[in-house]
Design a protein around this motif. Sequence first.
Motif, PDB file in Angstrom:
ATOM      1  N   ARG A 196       0.827  -1.201   0.000  1.00  0.00           N
ATOM      2  CA  ARG A 196       0.000   0.000   0.000  1.00  0.00           C
ATOM      3  C   ARG A 196       0.868   1.260   0.000  1.00  0.00           C
ATOM      4  NH1 ARG A 196      -3.037  -1.208   5.375  1.00  0.00           N
ATOM      5  NH2 ARG A 196      -0.948  -2.060   5.739  1.00  0.00           N
ATOM      6  N   HIS A 251      -3.470   0.862  -3.288  1.00  0.00           N
ATOM      7  CA  HIS A 251      -2.973  -0.510  -3.315  1.00  0.00           C
ATOM      8  C   HIS A 251      -2.197  -0.710  -4.625  1.00  0.00           C
ATOM      9  CE1 HIS A 251      -5.392  -2.142   0.104  1.00  0.00           C
ATOM     10  NE2 HIS A 251      -6.110  -1.056  -0.183  1.00  0.00           N
ATOM     11  N   THR A 254      -6.135  -0.172  -6.630  1.00  0.00           N
ATOM     12  CA  THR A 254      -6.996   0.308  -5.554  1.00  0.00           C
ATOM     13  C   THR A 254      -8.470   0.044  -5.863  1.00  0.00           C
ATOM     14  OG1 THR A 254      -5.380   2.055  -5.099  1.00  0.00           O
ATOM     15  CG2 THR A 254      -7.582   2.321  -4.163  1.00  0.00           C
TER      16      THR A 254
END
Length: 502
Positions: free
Chosen positions: A216, A226, A251
Amino acid sequence: MSLSSPLWWAKAPAILSYSVAALSVAAALVAGLLFDTFLHTDPLVSLFLCAIMFVAWFGGVGPGLFATALSVLAFAYYFAPPINSFGVEFKDMPRIVLFAIAALFVVSLSAAQRSAAESLRRARDDLQSAVQELARLNKTLDEAQGLSHTGSFGWKVASGDIVWSTETCRILGVDRSAKPTIDLTLGRVHPDDRQLVQLELNRVARGEQECDYEHRLLMPDGLVKHLHVRARRVKYQSGEEEIVGALMDVTAARKAQEALHAAQTELAHVTRLTTLGEMSASIAHEVNQPLASVVTNGDACLRWLGRDVPQLDEARSAVQRMIGSARRASEVISRIRALSKKRAFERVRLDVNEVIDDVVALMRREITGHRVSLRLDLGSSLPPVYGDRVQLQQVMMNLLMNSIQAMRPVTDRRHELLIRSREHGSDQMLVAVEDSGIGIEPENVDRLFNAFFTTKPEGMGIGLSICRSIIEQHDGRIWATRNSGTGSTFQFTLPASRETAS
């Protein structure tokens, strides 16, 4: 090609080149005659060589040789004794030969210069085209990376030089003019993932050929991203090595997975409640039976105590039976409460046999009510697994209900149900539920676990689909087969925990 372009004459027509050759030699001849007549000077060779040089530079080898031939003939006719005759005295032959050789030398040099200039022009045009094509490809790559949210990078471990694509800078939230460094990269990594990323970087620096991991990013504004990173080591012919890789902003995919998992959890909860609702009669019996025992033993206790001489031992035994019955009722309610409660996924160490026993105890009335003969073949000293107790209980409950319903139409044989547990390979646990029901049609085997597929008129087709989702979330596998005799077998595997077993 426009006239303003360099060497615009490079593609001039051949007739023009030869015409320029004739005119150039004629101009040199006229100038020579004028110099000889009025100035009585003798710059003849220089004039003709200049003309030949110009023609060879303008038209190339062919027109240059043509100009050389015309110059030699004009020189021999007008300036070599006897004048106005192509006859040449012997003493002037070396002069003519040297002139011809010098002319040929000038032609070759001028032609070589012209060829070199033309080659340079082509090379320059090719270079400009390559630069334009490279710029176009880079723009296309930037656009493609922007659309796919995938950036690229290169890292020369030996020198420490790093290059980032435009999309990589955008993903990391770094200005394009900033110098890429490892420290700058780690500065964007989420503090909880920084050790993981540092370990991966150390592995690559030590010579690891490939790496593939997720981590992350924590952006300055608090946004969490992410990333999925993949890289490999590339060795060039020069011997230099470089780590070339790509990082993808996943993400949105992770948020979608979280939303899907939340929806699956909600659906699993609703399914558990539905199953419990179908078992309401059995559950009521399981609760009422120990409660009735409590009442019966309470009445008996009162009678023992109400005698002229209270029978304390008998009353004490009755109270103990009351306590045992109350505990059995409490256990049933606790199991129902656990199954009906909505909670997040919780992975703990479990004994698979205990999960099976809990479900069998809860469903015993359902099993006996449908005249099912249950047999347990549970392995001993089995290693535990990591999983969510309630969700694995739901899987077992769904499979048992499915088998019971599959045996309901059967009237010509016994309803037999077998539950097995055993080690499967060196690192897995296997649980199997085998029934003697109507079996699975061969064309339905591959579709049983699809959402909303069902062979029952009243079914919704989500029970087995939820089972598959739960088992896959536990890193396991579930499948069904048709028995060689009658009925079918549902099996699933779960990773075993050898660490706990030892």
